[in-house]
Design an enzyme around this catalytic site. Structure first.
Site: not given
Length: 262
Positions: A49, A60
């Protein structure tokens, strides 16, 4: 079928599950981040990724937020992400991009998909985009055979689980808990439950992400998922120093886990 599904199925044929590794582009600098992605491939990641840093990465955790801030301060650009995609493909893994939707929208859905394909990418994970809010993206991706990888969680309703699994291509990204990304001491039984719910909704391939940081956790997840997704643990291993050897050791640990060797 796609390069993503082919790689997951190839891992299964080897008697293991696929290892998916995430790193942000530009951390600690662009060239080192790309070298780090090559380390992911060399040490055992099947799918990588590539993360274009985003100014407001709301999903995140602090480790990846810090990495994104460093990358942005260093002047990283979206084009650097497509350069990284090409490098991952050249190294022999299947590259996908993990991108927030505003970044894609600002470039244009069709152009983003075209640039991904030109670089050798296979799909896009969109953590903040749901299928019902993404008809333009899905149409652009389908036209170019780009996999659309959406997220599900334990809180996903049965109706939305069905919608998400129907719209996903490549695999369904399952997170065992709501909240930001980051390493956790234990993944918990919610991971197995959400994988089961996705399979009931028709998902043929399900990957588990958010919280995986050790070989033992990877081994456990490998007993019921099709892919183990690791991000924060790899970003932490790389660190501000760009320590490629420390990263290599951590990737090897997780790669052993998906092979049941941890």
């Amino acid at each position: 079928m796609s390069a993503v599904t082919d790689r997951i199925d190839a891992a299964k044929a080897e008697g293991r599950v696929a290892l998916v590794g995430y790193l942000p582009v530009g951390y600690p600098d662009v060239d080192t981040s790309i070298a780090a992605m090559r380390v992911l491939v060399e040490a055992g990641c099947d799918i990588v990724e590539v993360g274009p840093p985003y100014s407001d990465p709301v999903l995140d955790g602090p480790v990846i937020q810090h990495a994104a801030a460093v990358a942005l301060e260093g002047g990283v650009r979206v084009d650097d992400a497509f350069r990284a995609v090409a490098e991952v493909a050249d190294a022999g893994a299947v590259p996908v991009i993990m991108a927030y939707s505003n970044l894609m929208l600002s470039r244009g859905w069709a152009r983003f998909a075209d640039d991904l394909v030109a670089a050798g990418g296979a799909g896009v994970i969109t953590p903040d985009l749901t299928p019902d809010a993404a008809p333009e993206w899905i149409a652009a991706a389908r036209e170019r055979d780009v996999d659309t990888i959406f997220l599900v969680a334990p809180s996903t309703t049965r109706e939305r689980m069905q919608l998400t699994c129907d719209a996903s291509r490549g695999f369904v990204y399952a997170t065992p808990l709501m909240g930001v990304t980051g390493e956790r001491a234990a993944v918990g039984d919610a991971a197995e439950r959400v994988v089961g719910a996705a399979r009931e909704a028709g998902a043929q391939r399900v990957g588990i992400g958010v919280g995986v940081s050790t070989g033992a956790q990877a081994k456990d997840i490998a007993s019921y998922a099709d892919a183990v997704i690791v991000g924060t643990a790899f970003v932490r291993a790389l660190g501000d120093e760009g320590d490629l050897e420390r990263l290599r050791v951590k990737v090897a640990e997780l790669a052993a886990g998906v092979r049941g060797e941890a």
